[in-house]
Design a protein around this motif. Structure first.
Motif, PDB file in Angstrom:
ATOM      1  N   CYS A 102       0.737  -1.341   0.008  1.00 26.93           N
ATOM      2  CA  CYS A 102      -0.088   0.097   0.029  1.00 26.93           C
ATOM      3  C   CYS A 102       0.983   1.282   0.107  1.00 26.93           C
ATOM      4  O   CYS A 102       0.395   2.205  -0.503  1.00 26.93           O
ATOM      5  CB  CYS A 102      -0.841   0.128   1.163  1.00 26.93           C
ATOM      6  SG  CYS A 102      -2.033  -1.095   1.233  1.00 26.93           S
ATOM      7  N   CYS A 105       2.034   1.927  -3.183  1.00 31.26           N
ATOM      8  CA  CYS A 105       0.953   2.405  -4.224  1.00 31.26           C
ATOM      9  C   CYS A 105       0.663   4.025  -4.094  1.00 31.26           C
ATOM     10  O   CYS A 105       0.642   4.668  -5.072  1.00 31.26           O
ATOM     11  CB  CYS A 105      -0.386   1.845  -3.767  1.00 31.26           C
ATOM     12  SG  CYS A 105      -0.536   0.048  -4.558  1.00 31.26           S
ATOM     13  N   ALA A 114      -4.540   1.321  -3.150  1.00 32.01           N
ATOM     14  CA  ALA A 114      -4.068   1.331  -1.732  1.00 32.01           C
ATOM     15  C   ALA A 114      -5.241   1.177  -0.747  1.00 32.01           C
ATOM     16  O   ALA A 114      -5.273   0.340  -0.031  1.00 32.01           O
ATOM     17  CB  ALA A 114      -2.974   2.445  -1.233  1.00 32.01           C
ATOM     18  N   CYS A 117      -6.945  -2.170  -1.170  1.00 35.21           N
ATOM     19  CA  CYS A 117      -6.082  -3.278  -0.549  1.00 35.21           C
ATOM     20  C   CYS A 117      -6.389  -3.095   0.832  1.00 35.21           C
ATOM     21  O   CYS A 117      -6.556  -4.340   1.573  1.00 35.21           O
ATOM     22  CB  CYS A 117      -4.880  -3.147  -1.091  1.00 35.21           C
ATOM     23  SG  CYS A 117      -3.406  -4.292  -0.336  1.00 35.21           S
ATOM     24  N   ARG A 118      -6.200  -1.841   1.465  1.00 35.05           N
ATOM     25  CA  ARG A 118      -6.335  -1.736   2.757  1.00 35.05           C
ATOM     26  C   ARG A 118      -7.694  -2.234   3.382  1.00 35.05           C
ATOM     27  O   ARG A 118      -8.064  -2.928   4.404  1.00 35.05           O
ATOM     28  CB  ARG A 118      -6.060  -0.475   3.360  1.00 35.05           C
ATOM     29  CG  ARG A 118      -4.606   0.182   3.095  1.00 35.05           C
ATOM     30  CD  ARG A 118      -4.425   1.446   3.874  1.00 35.05           C
ATOM     31  NE  ARG A 118      -3.240   1.518   3.944  1.00 35.05           N
ATOM     32  CZ  ARG A 118      -2.452   2.521   3.074  1.00 35.05           C
ATOM     33  NH1 ARG A 118      -3.197   3.250   2.340  1.00 35.05           N
ATOM     34  NH2 ARG A 118      -1.134   2.595   3.265  1.00 35.05           N
TER      35      ARG A 118
END
Length: 611
Positions: A102, A105, A114, A117-118
Motif C-alpha cells: 500500500c 501504491c 491502496a 487493498c487496505r
C-alpha cells in the motif's frame, strides 16, 4: 498439520525466526488482500508503471531484469508475475507485506489501489461479519449496550470507562466496546461470530444477530462473491446507473461511486455491487432475491438464471436443523471457504451449504454405477421405511431410487458437509463401490484445489478465448457439448470458454491428477505452452502449499546449522541421520533441505498440522 508440526519443531529447536517465516508464508497463501485474483486486477492499472512500482517495493534492477527476460514486453504479464514472486519470497510478515504494498501504491500515486487493498485487509482480518461497518450497523439498533457488555463477560469498570469517554452516547459506547471486544478477545473469528450472535439473541436483539450472521453468510458464499461480481459486471457495465437504482440505491450512492471510480463503467458497477452487498441491511436470501429481481427488471435474465442456479447448488435447507440452532460446518466449492469439519459455525434457519462432492451432478454420476442402492442406504443408517418409500415411488428403477434416496439423505442428515462426505465415501468403499468412492474423492479434491478454481479459469480464459472450440475438442469434449455452450453463452468467446472449462471440470469423470494432466496436454497441443507451465507450477505449489513448498524449505534451510537436532525432533532414527550424512557429508544446507523434504513428503498428517 505439517505446518503446525514444523513450526513447533523449529521453535523447540530455538529457530523462532524460521518458525515465523513458515507462519507468514502460510498466512500469505490463505490471505485475500494479495491473492492471485487481486494481483491480476491491480496489474491492469500498474502495468505501464511496473518497473518503478517494483523499485518502490524495494526490488533491485536484477529482479526487474529477470522479470523482463521471463515475460518479454507484456507489461501486464511483467507486473503480475513480479508481484506474485515478490509476495511469495519477501521476508516479512503478512501485515507488513500489505503495508509495504500500500505504501508503494501511495508513493507511485495509485491511491485507489491502496484504499482497496487496505479495505480488503481490514475485512479479511475480522471478516465481513465483524468488520467496522457491520458493528456500526448493529450498534445503531442496540438500546441497552451495557446488557450486551455484561453478557459478553465485561465488568462495570469496563462499562464506566466508555461511559466517561463518550458521555452516555449509546451508539458510540456500544460501537467502541464491541470493537475492543473483537480486537482483544482471544478466539477465532468463527467463534467470535457465534458468541456475538448468541449474546445478541440472549439480550433480545435478534435483528442484530441476524445482521451479523447474514454478513458472515455473505462472505462465506459463492453466489455474490467478488469473482462472480467481476463476471456479472462485464455485462452490467453499460447499464450500471439504472441497475443500481433497480437495487434500491439512491443518487447520492451513484454519485459517490462515480467520483471514486471515474468514467470506467466496469469499475463503477463492480465497486457499486461490492459496496451494496457488504452494507445492505437485509438477509442473505433476500439479497439474492433483490439482485435477481433487479436483473430481470433490467433485462439481464441470463445473469438472474445463473445467480439462482448458483444459489440452488450452494444452499440446501434441512428440516432437522431448522427446528433448533445447531452448530455445523460451512464448506464451499471453488470459492474456497472451508472452516474444517465441525468447528462450530452458526447456521441460521437450517441453511446447510454443500459443495461439488455432494451436488446433484456428482450423485447422478455415482448412482449410474450403483446396483444395490438398498445396501448403501442401510450402511448410511437409513431405516426400512425410508428404503420402502423410494422402492414404492420408483418401482424397479434402481437409478432413480438411488439418486433420490441419496439426495434426501444429503438434504436431511444433520451433520456438517465434511462429515457427510466422509460418511458417504466410507460407505461406498464398504459396499464395494470403490470407483464411486474415487469419483466422490476426486470431486472433493477438485473443489478444494487452486489450479482449476474459478479465478484461475477466468485467467486462463482470457488467453484461450479465441481458440475455445478447438481447445474444448483437445479436452475430448464433443460437438454437442460445444453447441450447448455456444447456445448458452451467445457470441462471447470469453464467457464460452470460462463456462465450458467450469462445466468440464465439474463433470469429467477422472481423477484430479488426470484432470490437470489432460488440461496441460490440451494447452501444449494447442500451443499455449506458458499456460501449461503456469498450471503445472501452481499444481506443484498446491500439493504442499506455499508454506511447505521447495522454495520455502530452501529459504529456512539456509538459516539452520544443527540439522541433526531437527531430525531428532521429527522422530527420525540414527540410521536415517547416518544415511543423510553419507549423502551430503558436512553440507548443513543440503542435509537440512533433504530432511525437510523427506519429512514433508512422508509424514502422515494433514498439511495444516504439518505447518
Amino acid at each position: 498439520d505439517k505446518v503446525d508440526h514444523l513450526c513447533l519443531t523449529l521453535r523447540g529447536c530455538g529457530y523462532d525466526d524460521c518458525a515465523n517465516k513458515v507462519q507468514w508464508k502460510y498466512r500469505t497463501e490463505h490471505g485475500y488482500a494479495l491473492c492471485d485474483h487481486l494481483i491480476y486486477i491491480y496489474g491492469r492499472t500498474l502495468a505501464d508503471d511496473w518497473q518503478d512500482f517494483c523499485r518502490a517495493l524495494r526490488c533491485d534492477d536484477d529482479f526487474i531484469f529477470k522479470i523482463k527476460q521471463d515475460c518479454g514486453d507484456d507489461n501486464n504479464m511483467c507486473i503480475s508475475t513480479a508481484l506474485k514472486y515478490w509476495r511469495n519470497t519477501v521476508d516479512c510478515s503478512y501485515a507488513d507485506m500489505v503495508d509495504l504494498f500500500c505504501h508503494a501504491c501511495d508513493a507511485r500515486g495509485f491511491h485507489d489501489i491502496a484504499v482497496d487493498c487496505r479495505t480488503y485487509f481490514r475485512q479479511e482480518s475480522y471478516g465481513l461479519g465483524l468488520c467496522d461497518d457491520t458493528l456500526r450497523l448493529i450498534s445503531v439498533k442496540i438500546g441497552d449496550w451495557k446488557l450486551v457488555c455484561t453478557t459478553l463477560g465485561y465488568d462495570y469498570g469496563f462499562i464506566h470507562r466508555f461511559q466517561d469517554q463518550y458521555h452516555d452516547d449509546a451508539f458510540l459506547c456500544c460501537y467502541h466496546t464491541l470493537r475492543v471486544w473483537r480486537d482483544t478477545f482471544d478466539a477465532s473469528t468463527d467463534d467470535k461470530v457465534n458468541i456475538l450472535c448468541r449474546t445478541l439473541r440472549t439480550c433480545g436483539y435478534t435483528d442484530c444477530a441476524d445482521i451479523v450472521y447474514d454478513k458472515y453468510r455473505t462472505e462465506c458464499s459463492v453466489v455474490l462473491c467478488d469473482s462472480q461480481i467481476d463476471i456479472y459486471s462485464r455485462k452490467l457495465s453499460d447499464d450500471w446507473h439504472d441497475f443500481c437504482r433497480a437495487l434500491g440505491c439512491d443518487d447520492d450512492f451513484i454519485t459517490r461511486i462515480e467520483l471514486e471510480c471515474g468514467g470506467d463503467n466496469y469499475l463503477c458497477i463492480r465497486t457499486g455491487l461490492k459496496h451494496w452487498r457488504d452494507t445492505v441491511d437485509c438477509s442473505y436470501v433476500d439479497m439474492i432475491d433483490r439482485f435477481c429481481h433487479a436483473c430481470d427488471i433490467r433485462g439481464f435474465h441470463d445473469i438472474a438464471v445463473d445467480c439462482r442456479d448458483n444459489f440452488r447448488h450452494e444452499v440446501y435447507v434441512t428440516s432437522s436443523a431448522s427446528t433448533s440452532y445447531q452448530t455445523s460446518s460451512v464448506t464451499g466449492g471453488s470459492s474456497g471457504f472451508s472452516t474444517g469439519g465441525t468447528s462450530g459455525q452458526y447456521v441460521s434457519g437450517g441453511v446447510v451449504v454443500t459443495g461439488l462432492a455432494l451436488c446433484d451432478d456428482t450423485l447422478r454420476i455415482i448412482c449410474h454405477k450403483i446396483d444395490d442402492w438398498k445396501l448403501v442406504c442401510k450402511h448410511l443408517g437409513c431405516d426400512d421405511d425410508f428404503v420402502y418409500k423410494f422402492e414404492q415411488q420408483y418401482k424397479d428403477d434402481d437409478y432413480h431410487s438411488c439418486f433420490y434416496a441419496l439426495k434426501t439423505w444429503r438434504d436431511t442428515f444433520d451433520v456438517s458437509y465434511d462429515d457427510k462426505y466422509n460418511m458417504l465415501w466410507k460407505t461406498l468403499r464398504t459396499c464395494g463401490y470403490d470407483d464411486c468412492a474415487h469419483t466422490l474423492y476426486w470431486k472433493y479434491r477438485t473443489e478444494h484445489s487452486f489450479v482449476l478454481c474459478d479465478d484461475q479459469i477466468d485467467v486462463y480464459s482470457r488467453t484461450l478465448r479465441h481458440d475455445w472450440k478447438d481447445f474444448c475438442r483437445a479436452l475430448k469434449c464433443d460437438d454437442d457439448f460445444i453447441t450447448k455452450i455456444e447456445l448458452e453463452c451467445g457470441g462471447d468467446n470469453f464467457v464460452c470458454i470460462s463456462t465450458g472449462l467450469r462445466y468440464w471440470r465439474d463433470s469429467v469423470d477422472i481423477s484430479y491428477d488426470d484432470m490437470i494432466d489432460l488440461f496441460c496436454a490440451a494447452c501444449e497441443s494447442r500451443g499455449f505452452h506458458d499456460l501449461a507451465v503456469y498450471c503445472r507450477t501452481n499444481y506443484r505449489y498446491e500439493s504442499y502449499g506455499l508454506a511447505l513448498c521447495d522454495d520455502t524449505l530452501r529459504f529456512i534451510s539456509r538459516m539452520i546449522d544443527d540439522w541433526r537436532l531437527i531430525c531428532t525432533r521429527f522422530g527420525f532414527d540414527d540410521d536415517f541421520v547416518y544415511r543423510v550424512y553419507q549423502d551430503y557429508h558436512d553440507d548443513a544446507y543440503q542435509s537440512c533441505y533433504y530432511v525437510f523434504r523427506t519429512w514433508r513428503d512422508t509424514s502422515d498428517m494433514s498439511y495444516d498440522d504439518k505447518v
